[in-house]
Scaffold this active site. Structure first.
Site, PDB file in Angstrom:
ATOM      1  N   ASP A   5      96.148 115.861  92.020  1.00  0.00           N
ATOM      2  CA  ASP A   5      96.483 114.480  91.676  1.00  0.00           C
ATOM      3  C   ASP A   5      97.652 114.472  90.689  1.00  0.00           C
ATOM      4  OD1 ASP A   5      96.305 111.758  91.741  1.00  0.00           O
ATOM      5  OD2 ASP A   5      94.637 111.615  90.332  1.00  0.00           O
TER       6      ASP A   5
ATOM      7  N   TYR B 114     101.009 112.332  88.663  1.00  0.00           N
ATOM      8  CA  TYR B 114     101.165 111.264  87.660  1.00  0.00           C
ATOM      9  C   TYR B 114     102.602 110.763  87.786  1.00  0.00           C
ATOM     10  CZ  TYR B 114      99.921 109.315  82.979  1.00  0.00           C
ATOM     11  OH  TYR B 114      99.607 108.500  81.910  1.00  0.00           O
TER      12      TYR B 114
ATOM     13  N   HIS C 264     103.475 103.519  85.105  1.00  0.00           N
ATOM     14  CA  HIS C 264     102.063 103.729  84.784  1.00  0.00           C
ATOM     15  C   HIS C 264     101.923 104.641  83.570  1.00  0.00           C
ATOM     16  CE1 HIS C 264      97.794 104.537  85.210  1.00  0.00           C
ATOM     17  NE2 HIS C 264      98.044 105.834  85.294  1.00  0.00           N
TER      18      HIS C 264
ATOM     19  N   ARG D 272      98.972 105.599  72.609  1.00  0.00           N
ATOM     20  CA  ARG D 272      99.908 106.205  71.657  1.00  0.00           C
ATOM     21  C   ARG D 272     101.100 105.260  71.496  1.00  0.00           C
ATOM     22  NH1 ARG D 272      98.884 109.748  75.540  1.00  0.00           N
ATOM     23  NH2 ARG D 272     100.980 109.419  76.397  1.00  0.00           N
TER      24      ARG D 272
ATOM     25  N   GLU E 139      92.028 103.255  90.889  1.00  0.00           N
ATOM     26  CA  GLU E 139      93.437 103.619  90.768  1.00  0.00           C
ATOM     27  C   GLU E 139      94.069 103.587  92.153  1.00  0.00           C
ATOM     28  OE1 GLU E 139      93.670 106.344  86.706  1.00  0.00           O
ATOM     29  OE2 GLU E 139      94.066 107.264  88.661  1.00  0.00           O
TER      30      GLU E 139
ATOM     31  N   GLU F 245      96.627 104.669  94.682  1.00  0.00           N
ATOM     32  CA  GLU F 245      97.485 105.826  94.862  1.00  0.00           C
ATOM     33  C   GLU F 245      97.852 105.998  96.331  1.00  0.00           C
ATOM     34  OE1 GLU F 245      96.309 109.394  92.906  1.00  0.00           O
ATOM     35  OE2 GLU F 245      95.224 108.363  91.300  1.00  0.00           O
TER      36      GLU F 245
ATOM     37  N   ASP G 281      91.454 106.592  93.465  1.00  0.00           N
ATOM     38  CA  ASP G 281      90.914 107.622  92.572  1.00  0.00           C
ATOM     39  C   ASP G 281      90.071 106.925  91.506  1.00  0.00           C
ATOM     40  OD1 ASP G 281      90.538 110.212  91.629  1.00  0.00           O
ATOM     41  OD2 ASP G 281      92.222 110.062  90.246  1.00  0.00           O
TER      42      ASP G 281
ATOM     43  N   ARG H  25      86.487 105.165  82.719  1.00  0.00           N
ATOM     44  CA  ARG H  25      87.393 105.150  81.574  1.00  0.00           C
ATOM     45  C   ARG H  25      86.710 105.518  80.260  1.00  0.00           C
ATOM     46  NH1 ARG H  25      92.059 105.778  84.190  1.00  0.00           N
ATOM     47  NH2 ARG H  25      92.672 103.959  85.424  1.00  0.00           N
TER      48      ARG H  25
ATOM     49  N   GLN I  90      86.278 109.252  80.406  1.00  0.00           N
ATOM     50  CA  GLN I  90      87.608 109.854  80.342  1.00  0.00           C
ATOM     51  C   GLN I  90      88.158 109.883  78.926  1.00  0.00           C
ATOM     52  OE1 GLN I  90      90.488 107.798  82.761  1.00  0.00           O
ATOM     53  NE2 GLN I  90      92.068 109.335  82.468  1.00  0.00           N
TER      54      GLN I  90
ATOM     55  N   TYR J  62      89.010 113.861  77.848  1.00  0.00           N
ATOM     56  CA  TYR J  62      90.270 114.323  78.439  1.00  0.00           C
ATOM     57  C   TYR J  62      91.103 115.228  77.524  1.00  0.00           C
ATOM     58  CZ  TYR J  62      93.538 111.217  75.943  1.00  0.00           C
ATOM     59  OH  TYR J  62      94.313 110.600  74.993  1.00  0.00           O
TER      60      TYR J  62
ATOM     61  N   LYS K 104      86.686 111.770  86.751  1.00  0.00           N
ATOM     62  CA  LYS K 104      87.425 111.639  88.002  1.00  0.00           C
ATOM     63  C   LYS K 104      86.727 112.286  89.189  1.00  0.00           C
ATOM     64  CE  LYS K 104      91.408 109.902  86.384  1.00  0.00           C
ATOM     65  NZ  LYS K 104      92.104 108.713  86.910  1.00  0.00           N
TER      66      LYS K 104
ATOM     67  N   THR L 155      86.421 110.073  95.081  1.00  0.00           N
ATOM     68  CA  THR L 155      87.777 109.660  95.416  1.00  0.00           C
ATOM     69  C   THR L 155      87.753 109.194  96.862  1.00  0.00           C
ATOM     70  OG1 THR L 155      88.778 111.271  93.914  1.00  0.00           O
ATOM     71  CG2 THR L 155      90.186 110.383  95.645  1.00  0.00           C
TER      72      THR L 155
ATOM     73  N   THR M 118      98.488 106.870  89.952  1.00  0.00           N
ATOM     74  CA  THR M 118      98.503 105.411  90.019  1.00  0.00           C
ATOM     75  C   THR M 118      99.904 104.868  90.252  1.00  0.00           C
ATOM     76  OG1 THR M 118      96.614 105.344  88.520  1.00  0.00           O
ATOM     77  CG2 THR M 118      97.841 103.296  88.826  1.00  0.00           C
TER      78      THR M 118
ATOM     79  N   GLU N  61      95.429  99.048  82.998  1.00  0.00           N
ATOM     80  CA  GLU N  61      96.739  98.467  82.700  1.00  0.00           C
ATOM     81  C   GLU N  61      96.696  96.944  82.748  1.00  0.00           C
ATOM     82  OE1 GLU N  61     100.376 100.451  84.482  1.00  0.00           O
ATOM     83  OE2 GLU N  61      98.781 101.382  85.652  1.00  0.00           O
TER      84      GLU N  61
END
Length: 439
Positions: free
Chosen positions: A139, A141, A146, A155, A211, A213, A245, A249, A252, A256, A265, A269, A372, A386
């Site tokens: 998978d 990114y 995203h 962050r 997600e 994808e 996917d 959350r 996660q 993570y 995850k 899927t 995503t 999001e």
């Protein structure tokens, strides 16, 4: 590298399968995606089929009826396998030859009678299965929008790590929990820790998300220790599908760091059952995403003139949601987002090339997913994390219900299609799943 436009893309082609001639069908004769099916209530082994309108062309029956005799014996045998892996392994020349023969078989000039009876199965009479035996799942990114949006949530002062614009980021997923569309989804259990809690607890996920994808299946693989050059990457890609996917959350957020997703995850899927070949997508290829001024150019091993000019795919993607209350009221699904695969920072060729750049061997039927898909425009974000800004701005549904994350009984539907003036519309069908009640 890219498959060319030929007679199979002619928008004037018509099929003796009448439903394939409807303007809004996902599966006109110009598409011909591959999948694997079994008749409902039948104990026969799975078979390879081709979607045409609202029917499935049974390739085993086609061979038995002598309709594939123009093809090599090896290719005919691959058509009667219980999965797409043998056909994928034969590479792009074989899939192109089969596509041409199927186009000839299914087209009509208004006078040609339909061929052998019994080669078509109505879709409602079929159970659609995983199209391939998936040995490995990776998978990526690949959407910078995203990645930036998620980075801002967690962050704010450093949303995008410096390696993002140089490296197609990915993690190794779990192939065993990939399921076909329509498979119900259970809330996973795991460790969760809210910010206000001193210690974590174990229990069912409370922040379930989807997600949006795009996945692509490996065709011909590569030997261990033999990287695939960017100029040859698409010769190793069989076709594309839609991927949901599902993501826990709350699990996660706790697990993570420092190694990335794990139980958040690997529980489920979902993929769409029909694989749209790169041959079918030839008219909808476009330039790769244009990087912002000041962004670094891809390193040489990730760059080629052809990938820059034709590495993108003009694929429209949408996510819809229908709650239990909406179903009870007979309401149509509510659209949560609409976006395009054209705005991905990394192309499918770059993803595959980077994956093999260390000598990693990919095998026929391996699945790679984009991560995503989100765009710069408002309303194009590919997950609730999001859209709702980590749950702080819930979405309102037509019933008056609100969603920060998914609830029991929610049905999530992904759709994808390509449209272009002068060509027939090519669709991917649906990738959907229903969220079961929490344990």
């Amino acid at each position: 590298m890219n498959r060319s436009i030929d007679a199979t893309h002619d928008p004037n082609l018509r099929s003796w399968v009448e439903s394939a001639n409807q303007k809004d069908t996902d599966f006109p004769i110009q598409n011909l995606p591959f999948g694997v099916f079994r008749r409902r209530g039948n104990a026969e082994p799975s078979r390879i089929g081709v979607a045409i309108g609202d029917q499935i062309l049974d390739l085993t029956r086609c061979r038995e009826a002598g309709l594939l005799q123009e093809l090599s014996q090896e290719l005919q045998q691959a058509c009667t396998a219980p999965s797409l892996n043998p056909l994928m392994a034969m590479g792009s020349e074989a899939s192109s030859a089969l596509r041409r023969r199927l186009s000839e078989l299914l087209r009509t000039d208004g006078e040609t009678p339909p061929p052998e009876e019994g080669i078509l199965i109505p879709m409602p009479e079929a159970e659609l299965l995983l199209p391939a035996t998936i040995g490995d799942y990776t998978d990526f990114y690949a959407s910078i929008f995203h990645a930036t949006n998620i980075g801002k949530l967690f962050r704010p002062d450093n949303p995008l790590f410096p390696n993002y614009k140089y490296v197609p980021i990915a993690y190794h997923g779990r192939a065993s929990s990939i399921v076909p569309s329509s498979t119900p989804v259970k809330h996973p259990k795991g460790q969760r820790k809210r910010p206000e809690e001193a210690t974590p607890s174990f229990g069912s996920c409370q922040l379930l998300d989807y997600e949006l994808e795009v996945g692509f299946f490996v065709g011909a693989g590569n030997e261990l220790g033999q990287p695939v050059a960017i100029a040859n990457a698409e010769e190793h890609i069989f076709g594309l599908c839609l991927v949901n996917d599902w993501s826990a959350r709350d699990i996660q957020a706790w697990e993570y760091q420092p190694l990335g997703p794990f139980l958040s995850k690997s529980f489920t899927t979902t993929i769409s059952p029909w694989v749209v070949t790169l041959e079918a997508l030839a008219p909808f290829r476009c330039s790769a995403f244009q990087r912002a001024e000041g962004d670094p150019l891809p390193l040489p091993y990730l760059s080629s003139p052809q990938d820059t000019s034709l590495g993108g795919i003009d694929l429209t993607l949408e996510v819809l949601l229908r709650s239990q209350q909406m179903r009870d009221a007979g309401m149509q699904p509510f659209r949560l987002s609409l976006g395009s695969f054209q705005q991905m920072y990394w192309t499918i060729a770059q993803m595959l090339t980077h994956h093999t750049s260390n000598g990693c061997n990919l095998r026929p039927g391996d699945l790679l997913a984009s991560g995503t898909v989100s765009n710069v425009q408002e309303g194009s974000q590919g997950c609730l994390l999001e859209i709702t800004q980590r749950g702080t701005s819930p979405v309102g549904l037509p019933t008056g219900e609100v969603r920060a994350f998914l609830a029991d009984g929610d049905e999530v539907i992904l759709r994808g299609y390509c449209e272009k003036e002068g060509y027939a519309r090519v669709g991917f069908g649906e990738c959907w799943g229903l969220v079961l009640p929490t344990d």
